[in-house]
Scaffold this motif. Structure first.
Motif, PDB file in Angstrom:
ATOM      1  N   ALA A 236       0.829  -1.209   0.000  1.00 23.22           N
ATOM      2  CA  ALA A 236       0.000   0.000   0.000  1.00 23.22           C
ATOM      3  C   ALA A 236       0.865   1.261   0.000  1.00 23.22           C
ATOM      4  O   ALA A 236       0.549   2.247  -0.674  1.00 23.22           O
ATOM      5  CB  ALA A 236      -0.945  -0.003   1.201  1.00 23.22           C
ATOM      6  N   LEU A 237       1.948   1.236   0.771  1.00 22.38           N
ATOM      7  CA  LEU A 237       2.852   2.388   0.789  1.00 22.38           C
ATOM      8  C   LEU A 237       3.438   2.641  -0.594  1.00 22.38           C
ATOM      9  O   LEU A 237       3.473   3.783  -1.073  1.00 22.38           O
ATOM     10  CB  LEU A 237       3.985   2.153   1.792  1.00 22.38           C
ATOM     11  CG  LEU A 237       3.622   2.115   3.277  1.00 22.38           C
ATOM     12  CD1 LEU A 237       4.854   1.741   4.094  1.00 22.38           C
ATOM     13  CD2 LEU A 237       3.055   3.436   3.760  1.00 22.38           C
ATOM     14  N   GLU A 238       3.900   1.568  -1.245  1.00 25.17           N
ATOM     15  CA  GLU A 238       4.509   1.707  -2.569  1.00 25.17           C
ATOM     16  C   GLU A 238       3.511   2.206  -3.604  1.00 25.17           C
ATOM     17  O   GLU A 238       3.874   2.909  -4.550  1.00 25.17           O
ATOM     18  CB  GLU A 238       5.105   0.374  -3.001  1.00 25.17           C
ATOM     19  CG  GLU A 238       6.328  -0.035  -2.184  1.00 25.17           C
ATOM     20  CD  GLU A 238       6.798  -1.437  -2.492  1.00 25.17           C
ATOM     21  OE1 GLU A 238       6.182  -2.085  -3.384  1.00 25.17           O
ATOM     22  OE2 GLU A 238       7.766  -1.904  -1.860  1.00 25.17           O
ATOM     23  N   ALA A 239       2.237   1.846  -3.443  1.00 24.38           N
ATOM     24  CA  ALA A 239       1.201   2.291  -4.376  1.00 24.38           C
ATOM     25  C   ALA A 239       0.815   3.748  -4.148  1.00 24.38           C
ATOM     26  O   ALA A 239       0.116   4.333  -4.984  1.00 24.38           O
ATOM     27  CB  ALA A 239      -0.037   1.401  -4.232  1.00 24.38           C
ATOM     28  N   THR A 240       1.268   4.333  -3.047  1.00 27.90           N
ATOM     29  CA  THR A 240       0.814   5.672  -2.667  1.00 27.90           C
ATOM     30  C   THR A 240       1.848   6.755  -2.960  1.00 27.90           C
ATOM     31  O   THR A 240       1.579   7.703  -3.702  1.00 27.90           O
ATOM     32  CB  THR A 240       0.432   5.686  -1.173  1.00 27.90           C
ATOM     33  OG1 THR A 240      -0.585   4.692  -0.937  1.00 27.90           O
ATOM     34  CG2 THR A 240      -0.094   7.042  -0.758  1.00 27.90           C
ATOM     35  N   ALA A 241       3.038   6.630  -2.377  1.00 29.99           N
ATOM     36  CA  ALA A 241       4.058   7.668  -2.566  1.00 29.99           C
ATOM     37  C   ALA A 241       5.403   7.127  -2.080  1.00 29.99           C
ATOM     38  O   ALA A 241       5.448   6.237  -1.223  1.00 29.99           O
ATOM     39  CB  ALA A 241       3.694   8.941  -1.801  1.00 29.99           C
TER      40      ALA A 241
END
Length: 559
Positions: A236-241
């Motif tokens: 989720a972190l990688e998909a966000t920023a």
């Protein structure tokens, strides 16, 4: 409580920084409210020029924000009012609170030094104005991140996969999509951001003079946390920023302490004479704090808030995350989860039906409800005055009649769509429809059926006719509470709970603080549980309604 009790004469201070106000509630060692204060943002802080506590973008972009500094000044004002009211801060053993869920605060690089060196002789608001890389905080009402929501869902393998990981599909108001929007549209500002807080951890940071951790319950409302492992989700972190985990900091359990020996609470709030032993317990979101304030503590406890929007939340052992609701770690226990459903068409839909079919009178509305039989003769209605969240359907009224309806055998009935019902049936179809939807979706998410008990809150919880329908449809006792400000009350209770956990050195069940005692947390029985034969019939009617709802979503749904 294993030999532990709250120290006699001690006080516990809880806050709630909501959309329109900052509230404070003080409990004594017997968990009775001894003092409360409120700061209304629009009227008490008019120089920020907010309306209902927010700024709305005139371009109809869906952007809705609040001035971050307003929350800081509100804390200055409410502490001063508590002092002027005679509160002895030296007796306050612990402080906690809540913030509106999904609001986010962006601290600029270098602000840690500013936080740790605040001057006790000056107001907070006069010292911290330059601490933010973004001066206006996106809040839960913001809907400007639709594109970012779809991008995040696609990157993790779809909306359902994101829900399975983080407890919810991507929502415009959630912090993850908000962060992604900032990164995409203002990359320099994102790079200059040292820490990203939720409203809850932001307010706690002002008390401790350093960046407070995000608690795992409020953190679940971000589309960024693995709800089962209670850690930030790498995917989720990688998909966000990029470099996001560093900006978010560490997560912490809701009952943990934020306090440190060098806490600014003691160094720079000394003018209020807080004691050196005062603890600052993790702050959380307003809905989790309301769960605490309503004394929901074990699987099967359920609350129904009947307000402008209707909210259903409760505790489940093994929730089943889906696309149409939310799952958070249990805010008052180390085990289990909090399930939450949100309906936009609450009291406004009830008012619309009242105005159309019940002479614009609540007395006439109640008479309609009382003169129609349970199950409404097989009449089922869907009433959406506004675009609905759950299910995702547009504005519109839909009416169905079950042909050859017989209360003794509801199986195999065929529905016929019609233009409308007689006025009393419209009223019952509305109320039964809203409650059957709540029950159906709560069961889908893993809430036990029937619930152990229901706590009813919100304006419509004063309506006995509606509460009788709640008891009949859910099949359990319905209780009401003494006080409406459950979030700040929950903050004060969680302060007391954190104090006990700290003294024992391990987690203590929160119910041990108030079970068997007459406190400000006490509730009263409003309606006893319904006839089980009738509950079974409602179970079948609920399944039929859910079938119809699914068809409407396939035909008209917004996702």
């Amino acid at each position: 409580m294993a030999g532990l009790s709250l120290p006699p004469g001690s006080l516990f201070l809880g806050f709630d920084c909501s959309t329109q106000s900052l509230k404070a509630t003080v409990l004594d060692s017997n968990l009775n409210v001894v003092k409360s204060e409120v700061v209304h943002f629009d009227s008490d802080l008019p120089h920020y020029k907010t309306k209902d506590g927010v700024y709305r973008d005139s371009s109809d972009s869906g952007k809705i924000v609040s001035p971050t500094l307003m929350w800081v000044e509100a804390l200055d004002v409410i502490l001063q009012r508590l002092s002027e009211s005679g509160l002895d801060f030296g007796k306050v053993a612990a402080v906690s609170g809540s913030g509106q869920q999904h609001g986010s605060v962006y601290w600029k690089k270098g602000c840690s030094a500013l936080l740790s060196s605040l001057d006790s002789k000056k107001r907070l608001v006069d010292q911290i104005g330059e601490a933010f890389s973004v001066k206006e905080s996106p809040i839960w009402m913001d809907s400007s991140t639709t594109a970012q929501c779809r991008e995040i869902e696609k990157a993790v393998g779809g909306a359902l996969e994101l829900a399975q990981i983080t407890g919810s599909r991507a929502h415009e108001r959630y912090t993850g999509p908000q962060i992604r929007k900032l990164y995409q549209t203002q990359p320099d500002v994102y790079d200059d951001t040292e820490r990203i807080s939720l409203v809850s951890s932001f307010m706690a940071s002002l008390l401790i003079g350093s960046h407070a951790s995000i608690d795992t319950t409020d953190g679940a409302g971000m589309n960024l946390m693995d709800i089962r492992q209670k850690v930030w989700s790498k995917v989720a972190l990688e998909a966000t920023a990029p470099d996001l985990e560093e900006k978010l900091g560490e997560l912490a359990p809701a009952h943990a302490l934020n306090w440190t020996d060098t806490s600014w609470l003691h160094k720079s709030l000394c003018r209020y004479n807080f004691s050196d032993g005062c603890l600052v317990v993790q702050w959380s979101g307003d809905n989790p704090n309301s769960l605490a304030g309503l004394t929901l503590s074990i699987p099967g406890d359920l609350a129904i808030s009947l307000g402008t929007s209707d909210t259903v939340f409760g505790i489940a052992s093994e929730p089943q995350p889906r696309l149409d609701g939310h799952v958070f770690p249990n805010p008052v226990d180390t085990e289990g989860y909090m399930v939450m459903l949100v309906y936009k068409n609450g009291s406004l839909a009830r008012e619309e039906v009242r105005n159309r079919y019940a002479e614009k009178s609540w007395d006439a509305f109640d008479r309609c409800l009382e003169q129609t039989p349970p199950l409404n003769g097989g009449k089922i209605g869907f009433y959406y005055k506004d675009h609905e969240i759950l299910p995702p359907l547009p504005i519109g009224f839909h009416h169905y009649v079950l042909q050859n309806f017989n209360e003794d055998s509801l199986e195999g009935l065929i529905e016929q769509e019609v233009d409308g019902f007689d006025p009393p049936s419209e009223v019952r179809a509305l109320i039964e429809g809203q409650l059957l939807s709540m029950r159906g979706h709560a069961e889908r998410f893993g809430m036990p059926s029937p619930p152990k008990r229901i706590m009813a809150t919100g304006g419509a919880s004063a309506n006995k006719s509606i509460l009788r329908a709640v008891a009949s449809i859910f099949g359990c006792d319905v209780y009401t509470v003494q006080r409406p400000d459950s979030a700040s009350l929950g903050g004060a209770l969680r302060a007391a709970h954190g104090w006990v956990c700290s003294k024992k050195g391990s987690f203590v069940p929160i119910a041990s603080l108030y079970e068997g005692k007459n406190t400000s947390l006490s509730s009263k029985l409003a309606v006893s549980g319904g006839d089980q034969q009738l509950v079974s019939k409602y179970s079948v009617l609920m399944k039929k309604r859910m079938e119809l709802e699914n068809r409407l979503v396939q035909k008209l749904g917004r996702y």
